[in-house]
Design a protein around this motif. Structure first.
Motif, PDB file in Angstrom:
ATOM      1  N   PRO A 136       0.817  -1.230   0.000  1.00 59.41           N
ATOM      2  CA  PRO A 136       0.000   0.000   0.000  1.00 59.41           C
ATOM      3  C   PRO A 136       0.844   1.271   0.000  1.00 59.41           C
ATOM      4  O   PRO A 136       0.484   2.258  -0.649  1.00 59.41           O
ATOM      5  CB  PRO A 136      -0.819  -0.134   1.290  1.00 59.41           C
ATOM      6  CG  PRO A 136      -0.872  -1.603   1.562  1.00 59.41           C
ATOM      7  CD  PRO A 136       0.457  -2.127   1.114  1.00 59.41           C
ATOM      8  N   GLN A 139       0.726   4.135  -3.037  1.00 62.36           N
ATOM      9  CA  GLN A 139       0.488   5.556  -2.791  1.00 62.36           C
ATOM     10  C   GLN A 139       1.627   6.415  -3.329  1.00 62.36           C
ATOM     11  O   GLN A 139       1.395   7.502  -3.877  1.00 62.36           O
ATOM     12  CB  GLN A 139       0.311   5.794  -1.290  1.00 62.36           C
ATOM     13  CG  GLN A 139      -0.969   5.206  -0.709  1.00 62.36           C
ATOM     14  CD  GLN A 139      -1.075   5.412   0.786  1.00 62.36           C
ATOM     15  OE1 GLN A 139      -0.222   6.045   1.402  1.00 62.36           O
ATOM     16  NE2 GLN A 139      -2.131   4.855   1.385  1.00 62.36           N
ATOM     17  N   SER A 147      -0.266  -0.791 -10.663  1.00 62.98           N
ATOM     18  CA  SER A 147      -1.173  -1.657  -9.900  1.00 62.98           C
ATOM     19  C   SER A 147      -0.832  -3.127 -10.101  1.00 62.98           C
ATOM     20  O   SER A 147      -1.194  -3.975  -9.274  1.00 62.98           O
ATOM     21  CB  SER A 147      -2.626  -1.396 -10.311  1.00 62.98           C
ATOM     22  OG  SER A 147      -2.828  -1.715 -11.685  1.00 62.98           O
TER      23      SER A 147
END
Length: 408
Positions: A271, A275, A288
């Protein structure tokens, strides 16, 4: 009894594994210094820990590799291929750096092994012969004897074959890999006790010189990782962007590497990396996919760990290593690192695979794994920081290069 045990269990759950390992390490040193006779009596804790690792490691490698290949999904984005190439190039370059550093600054370990019983290879021809014979070994025998090369070969073959199996079959294999990983996590939770026994018994028998060997080994490992992070990776990024890579390098180390250093998990840092990619304005459909993929196969730090610890065992046992064999070790370490388990210390469990190239018995190789856990407080943190920050770095390099090409 349950009432008494519950607070202790809660305390252990609240205490990080890193702190527990540090406590076990310090307790082992103290026991060896002040009560050497008692230190010998706790050696069985280290024996149990090493035996547990020895039992679970072959199954872990087999199941994880087979499940990963069987459930692999081909990427749809065109940007993924160049990122994968950078992942592989970075991992192989890291292994080469580790080979050079191990040659310039050789490390030795204290191992309970009789080197006279070994049959080291005479050169690359003997290594290739042994490699071929290990590849075609019976899979059951490979699991029983800890023949990691045979295990890897059969896992790859089975994984490729099962890619055409039903979804239920591939799901079952994935569930099995999760179950085995859970068992490995349980074994690794015993690391503080195992390290306590290993350190206490080793220092009581060999003195503080053994700890100095570990300090030298740790310096070589961390030095290699810093060199890769600050020299090799910037050169790779410069080859793509043709501009000063260090602002991007330092940003990735600061924003991703520091977090990964303390979490000690590339998966847990995904994560954070996603970001960071978003803040950098990268192609979402690319990062992704590349970030989770990189957390699995982009393992420069793991390649360094496997190579340095293997060559430390080779140096300890007096086995000669020629240039072709060193290159083969770099390639094998790179491939092994790509399949390293996501659990803490996962790269250490692949050391026996590299050690088998040199005819080192599994019993000795697992002692090297145990040494890796002793220094893992710093080694595993630095390894994860390098791995995770490089995921963003190489993804950004490719995405920014693609954007520059399109603008031109």
């Amino acid at each position: 009894m349950p009432t008494i045990a519950r607070p202790l269990i809660d305390l252990l759950n609240r205490t990080s594994l890193v702190l527990q390992i540090l406590i076990g390490l310090l307790a082992g040193i103290a026991l060896a210094l002040f009560l050497p006779a008692a230190a010998q009596s706790v050696a069985f804790l280290g024996t149990v820990f090493v035996s547990a690792l020895k039992a679970v490691a072959p199954i872990l490698v087999f199941v994880l590799v087979a499940a990963s290949i069987a459930n692999h999904q081909r990427g749809e984005q065109s940007h993924i291929r160049p990122i994968l190439m950078l992942y592989l190039l970075g991992t192989f370059s890291a292994a080469l750096v580790a080979v050079i550093a191990s040659h310039l600054f050789p490390s030795s370990l204290t191992l309970a092994s009789n080197s006279a019983a070994l049959s080291p290879p005479g050169g690359i021809a003997d290594v290739l012969k042994t490699l071929l014979l290990n590849i075609v070994d019976n899979p059951v025998n490979a699991l029983l004897t800890g023949n990691f090369i045979g295990i890897l070969a059969w896992a790859i073959g089975l994984g490729i074959a099962l890619r055409h199996a039903s979804d239920g079959t591939r799901q079952m294999l994935g569930d099995l890999s999760q179950a085995v990983t859970s068992i490995v996590k349980l074994v690794i939770r015993l690391a503080p006790l195992g390290i306590f026994g290993l350190v206490a018994a080793t220092l009581a028998e060999s003195g503080m010189g053994a700890l100095l060997d570990y300090a030298h080994l740790l310096a070589v490992l961390v030095g290699c990782m810093l060199f890769v992070a600050l020299v090799v990776n910037p050169l790779i990024v410069f080859s793509k962007l043709r501009r000063n890579p260090y602002p991007l390098v330092f940003m990735c180390l600061r924003e991703s590497g520091l977090t990964a250093f303390f979490t000690r998990s590339s998966a847990a840092n995904i994560p954070v990396n996603l970001q960071l990619c978003q803040r950098l304005g990268l192609h979402k459909e690319t990062y992704s996919v590349s970030i989770p993929l990189g957390a699995t196969i982009n393992m420069a730090g793991a390649a360094i760990t496997i190579t340095v610890l293997t060559l430390a065992a080779v140096e300890t046992l007096g086995i000669a290593v020629d240039l072709p064999t060193a290159l083969l070790l770099s390639l094998l370490a790179s491939i092994s690192a790509c399949g390293a388990s996501g659990v803490a210390g996962g790269s250490l469990l692949l050391i026996p695979l590299a050690c088998s190239l040199f005819g080192i018995p599994n019993e000795v190789a697992m002692q090297v794994v145990a040494v890796g856990f002793i220094i893992g407080i710093v080694q595993d943190s630095a390894e994860t920081a390098l791995n995770s920050s490089t995921d963003v770095l190489f993804t950004a390099a490719v995405c920014l290069d693609e954007a520059r090409t399109q603008n031109d």
